[in-house]
Write a protein that holds these residues in place. Structure first.
Motif, PDB file in Angstrom:
ATOM      1  N   TYR A 280      -8.259 -15.270  -5.938  1.00 32.75           N
ATOM      2  CA  TYR A 280      -8.652 -13.949  -5.446  1.00 32.75           C
ATOM      3  C   TYR A 280      -7.559 -12.911  -5.694  1.00 32.75           C
ATOM      4  O   TYR A 280      -7.840 -11.713  -5.706  1.00 32.75           O
ATOM      5  CB  TYR A 280      -8.951 -14.026  -3.946  1.00 32.75           C
ATOM      6  CG  TYR A 280      -9.911 -15.137  -3.609  1.00 32.75           C
ATOM      7  CD1 TYR A 280     -11.288 -14.940  -3.700  1.00 32.75           C
ATOM      8  CD2 TYR A 280      -9.440 -16.403  -3.248  1.00 32.75           C
ATOM      9  CE1 TYR A 280     -12.175 -15.975  -3.414  1.00 32.75           C
ATOM     10  CE2 TYR A 280     -10.324 -17.429  -2.964  1.00 32.75           C
ATOM     11  CZ  TYR A 280     -11.684 -17.218  -3.057  1.00 32.75           C
ATOM     12  OH  TYR A 280     -12.557 -18.246  -2.791  1.00 32.75           O
ATOM     13  N   ALA A 281      -6.343 -13.390  -5.843  1.00 34.30           N
ATOM     14  CA  ALA A 281      -5.193 -12.494  -5.991  1.00 34.30           C
ATOM     15  C   ALA A 281      -4.313 -12.985  -7.127  1.00 34.30           C
ATOM     16  O   ALA A 281      -3.351 -13.741  -6.903  1.00 34.30           O
ATOM     17  CB  ALA A 281      -4.406 -12.437  -4.683  1.00 34.30           C
TER      18      ALA A 281
ATOM     19  N   PRO B 109      -1.803  -3.542  -1.515  1.00 37.73           N
ATOM     20  CA  PRO B 109      -1.760  -3.980  -2.914  1.00 37.73           C
ATOM     21  C   PRO B 109      -0.384  -3.817  -3.555  1.00 37.73           C
ATOM     22  O   PRO B 109       0.044  -4.673  -4.341  1.00 37.73           O
ATOM     23  CB  PRO B 109      -2.808  -3.089  -3.592  1.00 37.73           C
ATOM     24  CG  PRO B 109      -3.784  -2.772  -2.513  1.00 37.73           C
ATOM     25  CD  PRO B 109      -2.932  -2.608  -1.277  1.00 37.73           C
TER      26      PRO B 109
ATOM     27  N   GLU C  22      -2.064 -11.678  -8.513  1.00 41.25           N
ATOM     28  CA  GLU C  22      -0.669 -11.263  -8.296  1.00 41.25           C
ATOM     29  C   GLU C  22       0.222 -12.466  -7.958  1.00 41.25           C
ATOM     30  O   GLU C  22       1.438 -12.420  -8.169  1.00 41.25           O
ATOM     31  CB  GLU C  22      -0.579 -10.254  -7.143  1.00 41.25           C
ATOM     32  CG  GLU C  22      -1.197  -8.906  -7.445  1.00 41.25           C
ATOM     33  CD  GLU C  22      -2.677  -8.831  -7.094  1.00 41.25           C
ATOM     34  OE1 GLU C  22      -3.185  -7.698  -7.004  1.00 41.25           O
ATOM     35  OE2 GLU C  22      -3.328  -9.891  -6.928  1.00 41.25           O
TER      36      GLU C  22
ATOM     37  N   LEU D 282      -5.434 -10.064   1.437  1.00 37.46           N
ATOM     38  CA  LEU D 282      -6.559 -10.875   0.988  1.00 37.46           C
ATOM     39  C   LEU D 282      -7.872 -10.397   1.600  1.00 37.46           C
ATOM     40  O   LEU D 282      -8.915 -10.400   0.944  1.00 37.46           O
ATOM     41  CB  LEU D 282      -6.313 -12.350   1.336  1.00 37.46           C
ATOM     42  CG  LEU D 282      -7.277 -13.373   0.738  1.00 37.46           C
ATOM     43  CD1 LEU D 282      -7.256 -13.325  -0.783  1.00 37.46           C
ATOM     44  CD2 LEU D 282      -6.923 -14.774   1.238  1.00 37.46           C
TER      45      LEU D 282
ATOM     46  N   GLU E 169      -8.547  -7.330   2.289  1.00 34.93           N
ATOM     47  CA  GLU E 169      -8.908  -6.167   1.463  1.00 34.93           C
ATOM     48  C   GLU E 169      -9.521  -6.604   0.137  1.00 34.93           C
ATOM     49  O   GLU E 169     -10.552  -6.079  -0.295  1.00 34.93           O
ATOM     50  CB  GLU E 169      -7.671  -5.317   1.183  1.00 34.93           C
ATOM     51  CG  GLU E 169      -7.183  -4.514   2.354  1.00 34.93           C
ATOM     52  CD  GLU E 169      -6.254  -3.379   1.946  1.00 34.93           C
ATOM     53  OE1 GLU E 169      -5.942  -2.555   2.820  1.00 34.93           O
ATOM     54  OE2 GLU E 169      -5.837  -3.313   0.769  1.00 34.93           O
ATOM     55  N   ARG E 170      -8.884  -7.551  -0.522  1.00 34.25           N
ATOM     56  CA  ARG E 170      -9.317  -7.972  -1.841  1.00 34.25           C
ATOM     57  C   ARG E 170     -10.720  -8.610  -1.796  1.00 34.25           C
ATOM     58  O   ARG E 170     -11.566  -8.338  -2.647  1.00 34.25           O
ATOM     59  CB  ARG E 170      -8.286  -8.960  -2.422  1.00 34.25           C
ATOM     60  CG  ARG E 170      -8.611  -9.507  -3.801  1.00 34.25           C
ATOM     61  CD  ARG E 170      -8.773  -8.426  -4.856  1.00 34.25           C
ATOM     62  NE  ARG E 170      -7.602  -7.584  -5.035  1.00 34.25           N
ATOM     63  CZ  ARG E 170      -6.536  -7.897  -5.781  1.00 34.25           C
ATOM     64  NH1 ARG E 170      -6.496  -9.056  -6.425  1.00 34.25           N
ATOM     65  NH2 ARG E 170      -5.544  -7.047  -5.901  1.00 34.25           N
TER      66      ARG E 170
END
Length: 422
Positions: A117-118, A183, A120, A214, A216-217
């Motif tokens: 999901y991230a 973010p 990053e 997470l 938010e994402r």
């Protein structure tokens, strides 16, 4: 939530089901209330805090409230039931609850890689030390960080300021600057190394800020909007927020610091409340909310009532049980200061009591309870065995765990160890 516990601590509580006579029940309750009053008063009288308050519910009913001392000592503003305090890390269970509402919607699984999901946090490096030039030595991840890792503090994230090379890199990146959005925080944190391999140890840190990111994402909403819409508003927690408007600031408790020589110093309000008196880009999941006794009690009562309060189902019963179950494998032996909380493991943003106290010096409590506290020495817990919830507010730095020990003893009575352990 149906549970069976192998051991239930024998204590003097507000519980009256075993008392045959109504008069006896009343005497027990009055004794407990007097003990609580005396304990809270002593915190103020001894100069340990400026003000203290507590609220306790049992079996859906209020059984104790009182407040002593001052919220604002300089201006003689008393500590009250509606006093607003900074709850610091008691923000974390609220964030975990917001995240798990998405779990209830099948938006993720706990053992999903965080990078799913991230991105990053994909292909992060792990700190191994520094070379002769002071440069960090890094290694590859042995396995991806999972969502379970960020809910139980085993992801490898750290905010330590004493790790050569690592701490300097963290300070330079400054991911937790209040001017960063979530973010931006995630991007900066993902470009730093982890302090240890996932699941190698328990290390308290910024994992819950990652949880907020997470949310938010996955949800597509800002964290602040999501937690308000799915947790705070349904529970009518209108005083639980990041930004305190001017008209409510007279209700804010001041912050206090105990000096090395034992003096109680009141911090300037504008300095102590800087985060809550202005809208900042950062909405951390691990700290930052303010609340009142009654607001936070509504959160605790939802948890003891299988995720539901006043007709609002915030979490599914099995999800509350999952959150309040120990997720730390026994092989994770390096647990920083977590053992100081008592005989506990860690669930999803809560410490979870797994054994009764082993000594009278430990924190009192019942097997199956789950709880957390805050940097200014606030505390709450949920005791499903006795259907009891407690919220305790003070505003004192540095963190003073001895207050919690004495408050817990006042609630449950002195620790009574089994004869074979004495």
């Amino acid at each position: 939530m149906k549970r069976r516990f192998l051991y239930i601590l024998t204590v003097t509580t507000f519980i009256s089901t075993a008392i045959g006579q109504e008069n006896s029940k009343k005497v027990i309750q009055e004794t407990a209330k007097a003990r609580l009053d005396s304990t809270l008063q002593s915190f103020v009288k001894n100069g340990e805090v400026a003000g203290a308050s507590a609220l306790i519910f049992e079996k859906g009913k209020e059984v104790y409230f009182n407040a002593f001392g001052y919220a604002d000592m300089e201006n003689k503003v008393p500590m009250k039931r509606n006093t607003l305090v900074q709850i610091y890390s008691m923000t974390k269970p609220i964030t975990g609850t917001a995240l798990m509402t998405l779990y209830d919607k099948d938006k993720f699984q706990l053992d999903d890689p965080l990078e799913k999901y991230a991105p990053e946090f994909a292909n992060m490096k792990v700190y191994k030390g520094v070379d002769s030039n002071g440069e960090m030595i890094l290694e590859d991840l042995e396995r991806p960080i999972t969502i379970r890792d960020i809910t139980r503090h085993t992801a490898g994230f750290s905010t330590r300021d004493d790790v050569p090379g690592f701490s300097e890199a963290l300070k330079k990146a400054d991911p937790f600057n209040w001017e960063n959005t979530l973010p931006q925080m995630a991007e900066k944190l993902g470009n730093l190394p982890l302090w240890f391999q996932p699941e190698a140890k328990w290390e308290y840190g910024p994992s819950v800020d990652v949880q907020a990111f997470l949310v938010e994402r996955i949800s597509g909403q800002s964290y602040q909007e999501y937690v308000r819409e799915h947790v705070l508003d349904p529970l009518k927690m209108t005083d639980t927020r990041y930004i305190v408007p001017k008209e409510d600031r007279s209700r804010m408790s001041s912050a206090y610091r105990k000096t090395e020589i034992g003096e109680l110093n009141q911090s300037p309000n504008d300095e102590a409340h800087a985060f809550n008196y202005k809208k900042w880009p950062l909405t951390p999941g691990g700290w930052g909310l303010t609340s009142t006794l009654d607001d936070y009690m509504r959160f605790a009562r939802m948890l003891v009532n299988d995720g539901k309060l006043d007709g609002e189902q915030i979490l599914e019963p099995q999800t509350v049980e999952l959150m309040s179950t120990n997720h730390l494998d026994e092989n994770i032996t390096d647990r920083s200061w977590l053992p100081s909380k008592g005989q506990v493991g860690f669930g999803i943003d809560f410490a979870v009591r797994i054994q009764p106290p082993a000594s009278v010096e430990e924190n009192n409590g019942v097997v199956g309870e789950f709880f957390w506290d805050g940097a200014a020495s606030t505390l709450f817990w949920v005791d499903p065995v006795n259907e009891l919830t407690a919220v305790f507010f003070v505003q004192i730095f540095p963190y003073n765990g001895s207050l919690h020990k004495r408050f817990r003893d006042a609630v449950y009575g002195p620790i009574v160890l089994p004869k074979n352990s004495q």
